[in-house]
Design a protein around this motif. Structure first.
Motif, PDB file in Angstrom:
ATOM      1  N   ASN A   1       0.950  -1.142  -0.042  1.00 23.95           N
ATOM      2  CA  ASN A   1       0.132  -0.155  -0.008  1.00 23.95           C
ATOM      3  C   ASN A   1       1.052   1.197   0.161  1.00 23.95           C
ATOM      4  OD1 ASN A   1      -2.408  -1.439   0.051  1.00 23.95           O
ATOM      5  ND2 ASN A   1      -2.722  -1.287   2.053  1.00 23.95           N
ATOM      6  N   PHE A   2       1.997   1.102   0.932  1.00 28.91           N
ATOM      7  CA  PHE A   2       2.837   2.339   0.729  1.00 28.91           C
ATOM      8  C   PHE A   2       3.497   2.737  -0.584  1.00 28.91           C
ATOM      9  CE2 PHE A   2       7.064   4.070   0.875  1.00 28.91           C
ATOM     10  CZ  PHE A   2       6.906   5.364   1.541  1.00 28.91           C
ATOM     11  N   GLU A   3       3.878   1.486  -1.090  1.00 33.39           N
ATOM     12  CA  GLU A   3       4.310   1.913  -2.592  1.00 33.39           C
ATOM     13  C   GLU A   3       3.428   2.321  -3.928  1.00 33.39           C
ATOM     14  OE1 GLU A   3       7.820  -1.702  -2.558  1.00 33.39           O
ATOM     15  OE2 GLU A   3       5.976  -2.252  -3.052  1.00 33.39           O
ATOM     16  N   GLU A   4       2.102   1.713  -3.632  1.00 36.10           N
ATOM     17  CA  GLU A   4       1.058   2.472  -4.365  1.00 36.10           C
ATOM     18  C   GLU A   4       0.688   3.744  -3.837  1.00 36.10           C
ATOM     19  OE1 GLU A   4      -2.322  -0.147  -3.960  1.00 36.10           O
ATOM     20  OE2 GLU A   4      -1.077  -2.023  -4.623  1.00 36.10           O
ATOM     21  N   THR A   5       0.811   4.296  -2.827  1.00 34.75           N
ATOM     22  CA  THR A   5       0.592   5.376  -2.279  1.00 34.75           C
ATOM     23  C   THR A   5       1.674   6.357  -2.791  1.00 34.75           C
ATOM     24  OG1 THR A   5      -0.744   4.737  -0.553  1.00 34.75           O
ATOM     25  CG2 THR A   5       0.070   6.934  -0.354  1.00 34.75           C
ATOM     26  N   LEU A   6       2.925   6.072  -2.681  1.00 33.06           N
ATOM     27  CA  LEU A   6       4.007   6.876  -3.065  1.00 33.06           C
ATOM     28  C   LEU A   6       4.073   7.307  -4.621  1.00 33.06           C
ATOM     29  CD1 LEU A   6       6.621   8.180  -2.321  1.00 33.06           C
ATOM     30  CD2 LEU A   6       7.881   6.130  -2.614  1.00 33.06           C
ATOM     31  N   LEU A   7       3.736   5.994  -5.274  1.00 30.31           N
ATOM     32  CA  LEU A   7       3.745   6.027  -6.688  1.00 30.31           C
ATOM     33  C   LEU A   7       2.368   7.122  -7.152  1.00 30.31           C
ATOM     34  CD1 LEU A   7       4.242   2.615  -7.952  1.00 30.31           C
ATOM     35  CD2 LEU A   7       5.794   4.555  -8.113  1.00 30.31           C
ATOM     36  N   LYS A   8       1.259   7.023  -6.398  1.00 32.95           N
ATOM     37  CA  LYS A   8       0.207   7.789  -6.902  1.00 32.95           C
ATOM     38  C   LYS A   8       0.624   9.438  -6.424  1.00 32.95           C
ATOM     39  CE  LYS A   8      -3.511   4.653  -6.156  1.00 32.95           C
ATOM     40  NZ  LYS A   8      -4.451   3.934  -5.265  1.00 32.95           N
ATOM     41  N   GLU A   9       1.463   9.560  -5.344  1.00 36.11           N
ATOM     42  CA  GLU A   9       1.573  10.891  -5.229  1.00 36.11           C
ATOM     43  C   GLU A   9       2.626  11.647  -6.106  1.00 36.11           C
ATOM     44  OE1 GLU A   9       0.764  13.022  -2.797  1.00 36.11           O
ATOM     45  OE2 GLU A   9      -0.652  11.535  -2.046  1.00 36.11           O
ATOM     46  N   VAL A  10       3.652  10.601  -6.592  1.00 36.84           N
ATOM     47  CA  VAL A  10       4.769  11.304  -7.657  1.00 36.84           C
ATOM     48  C   VAL A  10       4.075  11.373  -8.696  1.00 36.84           C
ATOM     49  CG1 VAL A  10       6.695  10.564  -8.730  1.00 36.84           C
ATOM     50  CG2 VAL A  10       6.687  10.124  -6.378  1.00 36.84           C
TER      51      VAL A  10
ATOM     52  N   THR B   1       1.320  12.936  -9.359  1.00 36.87           N
ATOM     53  CA  THR B   1       0.356  13.821  -9.245  1.00 36.87           C
ATOM     54  C   THR B   1       1.319  15.121  -9.467  1.00 36.87           C
ATOM     55  OG1 THR B   1       0.386  14.138  -6.823  1.00 36.87           O
ATOM     56  CG2 THR B   1      -1.405  12.936  -7.979  1.00 36.87           C
ATOM     57  N   LEU B   2       2.601  14.974  -9.392  1.00 43.84           N
ATOM     58  CA  LEU B   2       3.600  15.885  -9.379  1.00 43.84           C
ATOM     59  C   LEU B   2       3.796  16.664 -10.858  1.00 43.84           C
ATOM     60  CD1 LEU B   2       6.365  15.027  -6.681  1.00 43.84           C
ATOM     61  CD2 LEU B   2       4.872  16.574  -6.663  1.00 43.84           C
ATOM     62  N   PRO B   3       4.168  17.620 -11.006  1.00 40.51           N
ATOM     63  CA  PRO B   3       4.645  17.990 -12.570  1.00 40.51           C
ATOM     64  C   PRO B   3       5.980  17.508 -12.893  1.00 40.51           C
ATOM     65  CG  PRO B   3       4.418  19.966 -10.924  1.00 40.51           C
ATOM     66  CD  PRO B   3       4.330  18.779 -10.066  1.00 40.51           C
ATOM     67  N   GLU B   4       6.140  17.102 -14.087  1.00 39.15           N
ATOM     68  CA  GLU B   4       7.305  16.244 -14.271  1.00 39.15           C
ATOM     69  C   GLU B   4       8.622  16.635 -14.059  1.00 39.15           C
ATOM     70  OE1 GLU B   4       8.954  14.032 -18.252  1.00 39.15           O
ATOM     71  OE2 GLU B   4       6.849  14.335 -18.194  1.00 39.15           O
ATOM     72  N   SER B   5       8.668  18.075 -13.881  1.00 35.80           N
ATOM     73  CA  SER B   5       9.781  18.995 -13.727  1.00 35.80           C
ATOM     74  C   SER B   5      10.281  18.765 -12.034  1.00 35.80           C
ATOM     75  CB  SER B   5       9.340  20.427 -13.884  1.00 35.80           C
ATOM     76  OG  SER B   5       8.416  20.792 -12.945  1.00 35.80           O
TER      77      SER B   5
END
Length: 79
Positions: free
Chosen positions: A3-12, A14-18
């Motif tokens: 779950n942590f890895e999934e949450t982390l990937l979702k958060e990343v 949502t960030l701008p690629e920059s």
């Protein structure tokens, strides 16, 4: 995947690629802070070895590197 890895990937995601490089740099900073001195020295030695191999491959001399450093420093001084 946890779950942590999934949450982390979702958060990343949502960030701008920059900002991806910032996330990666922070993760690497965290990893460095948990390794012992011997491992850090081995990784540093390996990085230097790789850098020297790349320089040799592209025929980059110490003078080339020093010239680049000087140019960057001079450019920063002008700002």
């Amino acid at each position: 995947m946890t779950n942590f890895e999934e949450t982390l990937l979702k958060e990343v995601a949502t960030l701008p690629e920059s900002r991806y490089a910032d996330v990666l740099a922070f993760i690497r900073f965290l990893k460095i802070s948990i390794i012992d001195d011997d491992q850090l020295e081995r990784e540093f030695d390996e990085a230097i070895k790789d850098a020297r191999a790349t320089a040799l491959k592209y025929n980059i001399t110490e003078e080339d590197i020093n010239a680049e450093i000087r140019a960057v420093r001079e450019g920063k001084d002008k700002k």
